[in-house]
Design a protein around this motif. Structure first.
Motif, PDB file in Angstrom:
ATOM      1  N   LEU A  60       0.722  -1.282  -0.019  1.00 20.26           N
ATOM      2  CA  LEU A  60       0.064  -0.032  -0.137  1.00 20.26           C
ATOM      3  C   LEU A  60       0.826   1.226  -0.118  1.00 20.26           C
ATOM      4  O   LEU A  60       0.597   2.288  -0.711  1.00 20.26           O
ATOM      5  CB  LEU A  60      -0.899  -0.025   1.125  1.00 20.26           C
ATOM      6  CG  LEU A  60      -2.102  -0.929   1.228  1.00 20.26           C
ATOM      7  CD1 LEU A  60      -2.978  -1.131   2.568  1.00 20.26           C
ATOM      8  CD2 LEU A  60      -3.036  -0.438  -0.014  1.00 20.26           C
ATOM      9  N   ALA A  61       1.807   1.139   0.529  1.00 19.26           N
ATOM     10  CA  ALA A  61       3.034   2.402   0.798  1.00 19.26           C
ATOM     11  C   ALA A  61       3.556   2.564  -0.642  1.00 19.26           C
ATOM     12  O   ALA A  61       3.527   4.053  -0.969  1.00 19.26           O
ATOM     13  CB  ALA A  61       3.892   2.177   2.103  1.00 19.26           C
ATOM     14  N   LEU A  62       3.759   1.665  -1.278  1.00 13.66           N
ATOM     15  CA  LEU A  62       4.615   1.638  -2.457  1.00 13.66           C
ATOM     16  C   LEU A  62       3.421   2.349  -3.448  1.00 13.66           C
ATOM     17  O   LEU A  62       3.719   3.126  -4.509  1.00 13.66           O
ATOM     18  CB  LEU A  62       5.050   0.604  -2.841  1.00 13.66           C
ATOM     19  CG  LEU A  62       6.376  -0.085  -2.074  1.00 13.66           C
ATOM     20  CD1 LEU A  62       6.485  -1.543  -2.544  1.00 13.66           C
ATOM     21  CD2 LEU A  62       7.255   0.832  -2.646  1.00 13.66           C
ATOM     22  N   LEU A  82       2.468   5.593  -7.021  1.00 14.75           N
ATOM     23  CA  LEU A  82       1.331   5.524  -8.231  1.00 14.75           C
ATOM     24  C   LEU A  82       0.257   6.431  -7.725  1.00 14.75           C
ATOM     25  O   LEU A  82      -0.643   6.874  -8.661  1.00 14.75           O
ATOM     26  CB  LEU A  82       0.840   4.276  -8.386  1.00 14.75           C
ATOM     27  CG  LEU A  82       1.704   3.255  -8.722  1.00 14.75           C
ATOM     28  CD1 LEU A  82       0.975   2.028  -8.741  1.00 14.75           C
ATOM     29  CD2 LEU A  82       2.593   3.583  -9.963  1.00 14.75           C
ATOM     30  N   GLY A  83      -0.047   7.001  -6.386  1.00 13.76           N
ATOM     31  CA  GLY A  83      -0.904   7.848  -6.074  1.00 13.76           C
ATOM     32  C   GLY A  83      -2.409   7.183  -5.520  1.00 13.76           C
ATOM     33  O   GLY A  83      -3.247   7.772  -5.600  1.00 13.76           O
ATOM     34  N   THR A  84      -2.228   5.977  -5.943  1.00 13.20           N
ATOM     35  CA  THR A  84      -3.618   5.212  -5.632  1.00 13.20           C
ATOM     36  C   THR A  84      -3.474   3.798  -5.720  1.00 13.20           C
ATOM     37  O   THR A  84      -2.385   3.448  -5.668  1.00 13.20           O
ATOM     38  CB  THR A  84      -4.610   5.381  -7.062  1.00 13.20           C
ATOM     39  OG1 THR A  84      -5.988   4.873  -7.032  1.00 13.20           O
ATOM     40  CG2 THR A  84      -3.901   4.787  -8.453  1.00 13.20           C
ATOM     41  N   ILE A  85      -4.551   2.894  -5.368  1.00 19.34           N
ATOM     42  CA  ILE A  85      -4.398   1.467  -5.524  1.00 19.34           C
ATOM     43  C   ILE A  85      -4.806   0.869  -6.604  1.00 19.34           C
ATOM     44  O   ILE A  85      -5.925   1.321  -7.162  1.00 19.34           O
ATOM     45  CB  ILE A  85      -5.159   0.803  -4.344  1.00 19.34           C
ATOM     46  CG1 ILE A  85      -4.652   1.485  -3.039  1.00 19.34           C
ATOM     47  CG2 ILE A  85      -5.198  -0.486  -4.127  1.00 19.34           C
ATOM     48  CD1 ILE A  85      -5.538   0.992  -1.829  1.00 19.34           C
ATOM     49  N   THR A  86      -4.020  -0.020  -7.389  1.00 23.33           N
ATOM     50  CA  THR A  86      -4.190  -0.515  -8.598  1.00 23.33           C
ATOM     51  C   THR A  86      -3.641  -2.281  -8.306  1.00 23.33           C
ATOM     52  O   THR A  86      -3.495  -2.629  -7.303  1.00 23.33           O
ATOM     53  CB  THR A  86      -3.124   0.104  -9.593  1.00 23.33           C
ATOM     54  OG1 THR A  86      -1.968  -0.386  -9.419  1.00 23.33           O
ATOM     55  CG2 THR A  86      -3.420   1.507  -9.794  1.00 23.33           C
TER      56      THR A  86
END
Length: 263
Positions: A121-123, A128-132
């Motif tokens: 999640l931190a990465l 990326l500014g979001t969860i993908t």
């Protein structure tokens, strides 16, 4: 220091007699060059459980040696509760808590996967500014790194446990020593999205062999074994966790190969 803490070890008063009700007698080392960690933990646990501690500190090595000879014990600290000697910190922990060193537990696995998820999640949020979908990929690759490091921490214990069920390792022992290096290295490369033609097939291979081995040992042969997924001396049972580890690596390997061929 609490008021009931003494500056020396009182060996003249019988600890069994003094340890009554909620009073516990604790003998521990507080030498000039050594403050016993287990003794500190025993003191803390007794305090936490509401005991008044008759804290008897050894200030000289000769006192320790005389105590061991007097009570025929090999280590300190030593604790008395309700008129009886409990033993050292581990024995005290078992008596006052639900701790059982031989009990099956999934806690180490839960902690490891929780750290991997937090890192993923931190990465994702940081870069990326979001969860993908990449978040899931990072979760798997970071898990591989952490699991591999657990195996490398004591590779001899890991290989001994691994040889109980892995089909390839039982045919070729060196594979047991190679496995954790491949898992860790593939996880590192996958995290950085590097050398996919090397990392993805390597992860896919060891994961496929691992999944087949675990499935055969647990679900076909019905064997009750300990999982080597966290290295040697683990109390995690072989089965769901190890199978999940291998299936995740298989999925990650296939996904990265698919992305590489599509690029």
């Amino acid at each position: 220091m609490p008021k009931d803490t003494r500056d020396f070890a009182d060996v003249t008063t019988d600890p069994a007699t003094a340890a009554t009700g909620k009073t516990a007698v604790l003998y521990r080392m507080a030498l000039p060059n050594h403050l016993c960690p287990a003794g500190q933990k025993a003191r803390w646990l007794l305090d936490r459980k509401g005991f008044k501690v008759d804290d008897r500190l050894f200030r000289e090595r000769s006192e320790v040696d005389a105590f061991k000879e007097e009570y025929d014990v090999s280590t300190t600290p030593q604790v008395w509760i309700e008129g009886e000697r409990v033993g050292g910190y581990d024995a005290l922990r078992q008596k006052l808590t639900d701790y059982d060193p031989k009990a099956t537990t999934y806690k180490p696995v839960i902690y490891l996967f929780a750290v991997a998820a937090a890192t993923a999640l931190a990465l994702s949020i940081g870069f990326l500014g979001t969860i993908t979908w990449q978040t899931l990929g990072w979760f798997i690759s970071v898990s591989m790194i952490l699991l591999g490091m657990q195996k490398l921490r004591d590779i001899e214990s890991f290989t001994t446990m691994f040889l109980n069920y892995d089909l390839l390792a039982r045919k070729w022992v060196p594979y047991a020593y190679v496995y954790p290096w491949v898992e860790t290295g593939a996880g590192i490369l996958m995290t950085g999205m590097l050398l996919t033609p090397l990392a993805a097939p390597a992860a896919l291979f060891i994961a496929t062999v691992g999944a087949i081995s675990v499935f055969k040992a647990v679900y076909i042969d019905k064997r009750e074994l300990k999982c080597a997924c966290l290295g040697g001396n683990s109390n995690v049972p072989l089965g769901f966790v190890s199978l999940t580890e291998n299936l995740m690596m298989m999925g990650m390997g296939l996904w990265m190969l698919g992305m590489w061929f599509a690029a």
